[in-house]
Design an enzyme around this catalytic site. Sequence first.
Site, PDB file in Angstrom:
ATOM      1  N   ASP A  87      61.564  32.478  10.432  1.00  0.00           N
ATOM      2  CA  ASP A  87      61.334  32.259   9.452  1.00  0.00           C
ATOM      3  C   ASP A  87      61.360  33.676   7.991  1.00  0.00           C
ATOM      4  O   ASP A  87      60.459  34.042   7.169  1.00  0.00           O
ATOM      5  CB  ASP A  87      59.980  32.648   9.270  1.00  0.00           C
ATOM      6  CG  ASP A  87      58.825  31.601   7.986  1.00  0.00           C
ATOM      7  OD1 ASP A  87      59.678  31.139   7.338  1.00  0.00           O
ATOM      8  OD2 ASP A  87      57.073  32.032   7.561  1.00  0.00           O
TER       9      ASP A  87
ATOM     10  N   GLY B 206      45.958  32.012   4.443  1.00  0.00           N
ATOM     11  CA  GLY B 206      46.411  30.946   5.141  1.00  0.00           C
ATOM     12  C   GLY B 206      45.785  29.905   5.607  1.00  0.00           C
ATOM     13  O   GLY B 206      44.389  30.087   6.039  1.00  0.00           O
ATOM     14  N   THR B 207      46.223  29.062   5.934  1.00  0.00           N
ATOM     15  CA  THR B 207      45.090  28.235   6.928  1.00  0.00           C
ATOM     16  C   THR B 207      44.588  28.658   8.412  1.00  0.00           C
ATOM     17  O   THR B 207      43.171  28.103   8.418  1.00  0.00           O
ATOM     18  CB  THR B 207      45.177  27.050   7.167  1.00  0.00           C
ATOM     19  OG1 THR B 207      46.822  27.116   8.024  1.00  0.00           O
ATOM     20  CG2 THR B 207      45.798  25.555   6.672  1.00  0.00           C
ATOM     21  N   TYR B 208      44.778  29.885   8.978  1.00  0.00           N
ATOM     22  CA  TYR B 208      44.755  30.367   9.548  1.00  0.00           C
ATOM     23  C   TYR B 208      44.025  31.321   9.372  1.00  0.00           C
ATOM     24  O   TYR B 208      43.322  32.025  10.272  1.00  0.00           O
ATOM     25  CB  TYR B 208      44.874  29.659  11.192  1.00  0.00           C
ATOM     26  CG  TYR B 208      45.654  30.646  11.423  1.00  0.00           C
ATOM     27  CD1 TYR B 208      46.351  30.841  13.077  1.00  0.00           C
ATOM     28  CD2 TYR B 208      47.235  31.278  11.137  1.00  0.00           C
ATOM     29  CE1 TYR B 208      47.153  31.524  13.392  1.00  0.00           C
ATOM     30  CE2 TYR B 208      48.388  31.411  11.639  1.00  0.00           C
ATOM     31  CZ  TYR B 208      47.895  32.002  12.506  1.00  0.00           C
ATOM     32  OH  TYR B 208      49.108  33.043  13.077  1.00  0.00           O
TER      33      TYR B 208
ATOM     34  N   GLY C  13      45.817  37.309  -0.016  1.00  0.00           N
ATOM     35  CA  GLY C  13      46.304  35.970   0.776  1.00  0.00           C
ATOM     36  C   GLY C  13      46.247  35.218   0.905  1.00  0.00           C
ATOM     37  O   GLY C  13      44.628  35.665   2.475  1.00  0.00           O
TER      38      GLY C  13
END
Lengths: 448, 470
Positions: free
Chosen positions: B261, B149-151, B147
């Site tokens: 989260d 993500g942005t960072y 996967g």
Amino acid sequence: MKHRMSGIFRGFPPRDEDGPGPECNFQSFPFLPGHPQLSERVRKRLYYGLEGDCPMENLTSPVADIAVELLQKAAPSPIRRLQKQYAAHVSREACISPCSMMLALVYIERLRHKNPDYLQQISSSDLFLISLMVASKYLYDEGEEEEVFNDEWGAAGRLDVNTVNTLEMNFLHAIDWSLYTHPREFFEVLRWLEGRVAEQQGLKRGWFTYTDSCVLLEQGLWQKVFSDFCQQFTRLACILGLMYLTGVATLFASVAVLHKASGEINKTVLVPSIKAQSPGHGIFIPLTMPSPALSEEILSPPAAPCALEEEELTEKRPGVTATALYLWGSMLTALVSGDKGLLADEESLPPDRLCPFCSKQRSTTWPQPGSRHNHTQHCSNKQYVRAFPGLDHYSFPDTTFCPSSPNACMVSHSGPIPPGAMSGPLELKPISCTAADFARLKTFIVPG
Amino acid sequence: MNKMKTFKRRFSLSVPRTETIEESLAEFTEQYNQRNSRHTEGLGQSHLQLSHLSPGSAALSPLDGGGLSPTSLSYRNAAHRRLSMEDVSKRLSLPMDIRLPPELLDKLQMNSPEDDQKPLTRLSRRASLSDIGFGKLETYVKLDKLGEGTYATVFKGRSKLTENLVALKEIRLEHEEGAPCTAIREVSLLKNLKHANIVTLHDIIHTEYSLTLVFEYLDNDLKQYLDNCGNLMCMHNVKIFMFQLLRGLSYCHRKKILHRDLKPQNLLINEKGELKLADFGLARAKSVPTKTYSNEVVTLWYRPPDVLLGSTEYSTPIDMWGVGCIQYEMATGRPIFPGSTVKEELHLIFRLLGTPTDETWSEISTNKEFKAYGFPQYRAQPLKNHTPRLDTEGIDLLSSLLLYEQKKRISAEEGIRHSYFKSLGERVLTLPDTTSIFTLKEIQLQKDPGHRGSIFHHTARGKTRRQSIF
């Protein structure tokens, strides 16, 4: 940049509690104070000033002093030694909150135990910057927009980004990423810091403010010192109080004896005056006698009013001025001799026996070097005490009655009052004081 | 080389635990040194020692096992060795088939007989760990990407040391930013969390350009699991997953760490059915009272109404709402409040649970945000109608999780003692933290009615922070 940073480290503004108060939010950790409480405490004790709107976003001078001292000690490297000016500059530029500072101190403490080698290598200025940076990053929680980057920290600390990055990497490696802090550690550091600030400021100033003293009283060491002091003070007060009471007791005893003596000589003058006095005072007896609050402390009001009354009494009897003079003289001698005797007594006793609640010891060792009359009087007083079972339990020294309670005067003139009148507890019996009474009393008290 | 085999056998006997590889290897090095010394003492004992490797012999205590060894010397040795064996099997975790570099063996052999009895210093321990290959990127082989993500990017990987599968979370470091706060927090919190229901962080590789976190590898997350069984889970499995979720969470909350989260994508599940909390990027410790907390937390669907209304004063109950949402989702196969905006989310919540009044949420009528939305007055609907498969106790737990007022929500600790879990037995409550509940015989997964075999989709494992926020 400064604006951005100030957003992140926006001190501890006192928030008005619109929604649910902090108590309920911290319900799961009841021992943790809410943030407003903590900031209030920090504001007060770390010298952040009293204005509510003053943002806590740099270090106060006392805190900086202590931080500099600690860091210099922790990282002894002579290169780039941390100066207060630098610390102040960094904290101003990076808007360091007191919480980050304390967390940084926790980390330095941790490094001291975990990785002393690292502390030998790093300069104290770098350590200051980097520990604060990591602490703020760990605490930081304001959403993405407000994140402070390492280049800004570098600018605040006059270092370039690469150096800051390397320092950060080394620091995290040295502390092995264990940045999680238990509240206990945190509050230990906070207490320590408060203590140091209070101590240093107090010594600098020459006196301690109320907050300073409060802080210091929470510290273990100071608490011990203070309690020791208190103990010594109470002990001294006990001794002095006892001495005083003994003196006063002797005084009144001798007065009473003299009254008796003069009464035998001059019945007509003395008896009416006692009659006038005693019923009024008798009212007080039932009210005050059962009160268990009679303790050493309340027993020390001065005997001045009684003495005054004594004087009044003497004035009322203009015919007996000579007697009065004689009375004063004997009073003085009784006082002096009583004190001496008591002092000798006290010294022979171990200090713990002097505690106000074991006065039994004292009453048993009560050999008064005074006159024979004095002794007799003492015995008679003791009889009075026994007459009240409640008081007997407290086993007050005879002197307890004397100056303290409203019936002080009664006691002072109590010589003629027969014990029967006193022991019939709540009744007021008419007191007839005659010479015959005195004689009977005498035989009753001293059967020998 | 013979020695190597012995070690391999030792390792393969040990049960995988949730301790980090670092600890176990440090232990291993010590064991190695100790054994080396004994090697000089008596080579002839080695066959005896091998016999001790069989698990049955562990039942013999050194005291009454005296008959096992003919001489007092060998008895002592045996006792000593047995002890260390126990220790090894207790503490060693992952290295099933560890392949140590030959240089390390040489090095360990060099310093063996003299100073073997002394405990390793921290420094030498760390140095030997580094020699073994920890903290080095080349120790891990990247396999497929799981996967992005942005960072951060998550890869499936394999450790060259253990040949085990690992998950590599690679965080690119921005030059100006340095180590991101989220990463700093995730690592430092996970280092403190050692629990059977929390994902294990094995290793950290910090270089100038990237920060790679090495996690244990689990096949699925709950989202994929639900997909795989056609959103029709066996109700017994729902209970087992719920219990593990609450167990992991109560451990976090005991340590004053908020996950912030929780969602199916962040709950990883392996083939045994062990559920582990993952992605602590948004987590934070509440152990230091600080000012406001961000309210950009928790994926919208699982965000509690008080946070939706802008509250930043929250504590552990923030996670409990999400647990309720997840329970509903497992029981029904669909998310409970799939809103796309804050307003829609609140609307969905109020439509099901009823618009809050001062009775259900004290002082809500004075909340400015709430008044500004002006929701219509809905009546609360019975949850039973929406989750017909959940039994009465399950409904009771669900309704005590989905409460408007934070302080009224059931806590994780109370949750695991809820009557809903009574059928799992008493023993699950007394397990040590690092023991999986599947070590108990009575706990077993049942076949899910809608299961379609093991077709795993390794896409979009929401392991990054920015992904997880809508």
